[in-house]
Write a protein that holds these residues in place. Structure first.
Motif, PDB file in Angstrom:
ATOM      1  N   LEU A  43      32.057  -5.604 -15.652  1.00 24.61           N
ATOM      2  CA  LEU A  43      33.401  -5.974 -16.107  1.00 24.61           C
ATOM      3  C   LEU A  43      33.327  -6.811 -17.372  1.00 24.61           C
ATOM      4  N   GLU A  86      33.240   2.638 -16.067  1.00 26.56           N
ATOM      5  CA  GLU A  86      34.539   2.066 -16.401  1.00 26.56           C
ATOM      6  C   GLU A  86      34.985   2.469 -17.804  1.00 26.56           C
ATOM      7  N   THR A  92      39.026  -0.435 -15.443  1.00 28.41           N
ATOM      8  CA  THR A  92      38.112  -1.436 -14.884  1.00 28.41           C
ATOM      9  C   THR A  92      38.269  -1.483 -13.372  1.00 28.41           C
ATOM     10  N   SER A  93      38.292  -0.308 -12.775  1.00 32.02           N
ATOM     11  CA  SER A  93      38.512  -0.218 -11.335  1.00 32.02           C
ATOM     12  C   SER A  93      37.187  -0.139 -10.599  1.00 32.02           C
ATOM     13  N   ALA A  96      35.953   3.490 -10.640  1.00 35.43           N
ATOM     14  CA  ALA A  96      35.304   3.910 -11.883  1.00 35.43           C
ATOM     15  C   ALA A  96      33.911   3.312 -12.007  1.00 35.43           C
ATOM     16  N   ALA A  97      33.740   2.079 -11.550  1.00 31.01           N
ATOM     17  CA  ALA A  97      32.447   1.415 -11.650  1.00 31.01           C
ATOM     18  C   ALA A  97      31.386   2.117 -10.814  1.00 31.01           C
TER      19      ALA A  97
END
Length: 233
Positions: A43, A86, A92-93, A96-97
């Motif tokens: 992040l 992401e 930035t979920s 997705a990560a």
């Protein structure tokens, strides 16, 4: 016996992806310290803050203030993979990560089958190994989250596949690259550089000249540094 086909490898990969995706559906958050750390590091990268931490994670690097450099204890590859997912999906979920980690986990069953085939040349044992890797028991909950378990399985399996290849000038370079990736994933991955050196010495041709052996050892170092030099800098 007939060799494994690409369809069989693909089926093992799809089965592996289905299983880890099913497990991932029941994991709404990283869930434990290491996975949390790698996710938070990803992040930070996506938000444009680089390898920094605006929080106090532990006292192992004796930080003098905030923010301070990240990944002084844990290595950065899992955070880089998390950030890549992401960035790729523009979000930035948590979902997705994990995209990259799910794909890595899906590669482990066909890789296990390929490794078993390289040792036994038996398709039944290769398929059995691949199916066992679809359901890796203890490790299954750790594969869909932002951690290094799947990465280490992938690179370690590829390392031994390279050892089973026919002797080639590129093999030492590949071993060095894989050792570098394993070190970028975990601090103890540095030990695989030593294993790469040992492998080059043990599996050299009986008529290999000292100069050729030196080139092979230098190729290991070159592969390793190709991966790790940006991080060292």
């Amino acid at each position: 016996q007939p060799s494994m086909t690409w369809r069989q490898y693909l089926l093992l990969a799809l089965l592996g992806l289905v299983v880890v995706a099913f497990v991932a559906a029941f994991q709404p958050s990283p869930g434990y310290m290491d996975a949390d750390y790698y996710y938070a590091g990803g992040l930070q990268l996506v938000d444009g803050h680089g390898f920094t931490e605006p929080y106090l994670w532990n006292y192992l690097d004796d930080p003098v203030g905030l923010p301070h450099p990240s990944h002084a204890y844990w290595m950065p590859l899992a955070s880089l993979l998390s950030a890549a997912g992401e960035m790729l999906f523009g979000a930035t979920s948590w979902f997705a990560a994990r995209i990259g980690f799910l794909l890595v986990a899906a590669l482990i069953p066909p890789l296990s089958a390929a490794l078993a085939w390289s040792f036994t040349s038996r398709r039944d044992l290769a398929l059995t190994s691949g199916l066992l890797a679809v359901f890796p028991a203890f490790y299954l909950p750790f594969l869909p989250v932002t951690d290094t378990f799947g990465l280490y399985m992938l690179f370690g399996g590829l390392f031994f596949l390279v050892l089973k290849r026919k002797p080639s000038a590129i093999n030492p370079l590949l071993l060095g690259l894989l050792a570098g990736l394993m070190h970028l994933a975990r601090a103890d991955g540095l030990l695989w550089l030593l294993l790469a050196f040992i492998a080059v010495l043990l599996f050299r041709k009986s008529n290999q000249s000292p100069i050729s052996l030196l080139y092979s050892l230098l190729a290991v170092i070159a592969g390793y540094l190709l991966v790790m030099t940006p991080w060292f800098i």
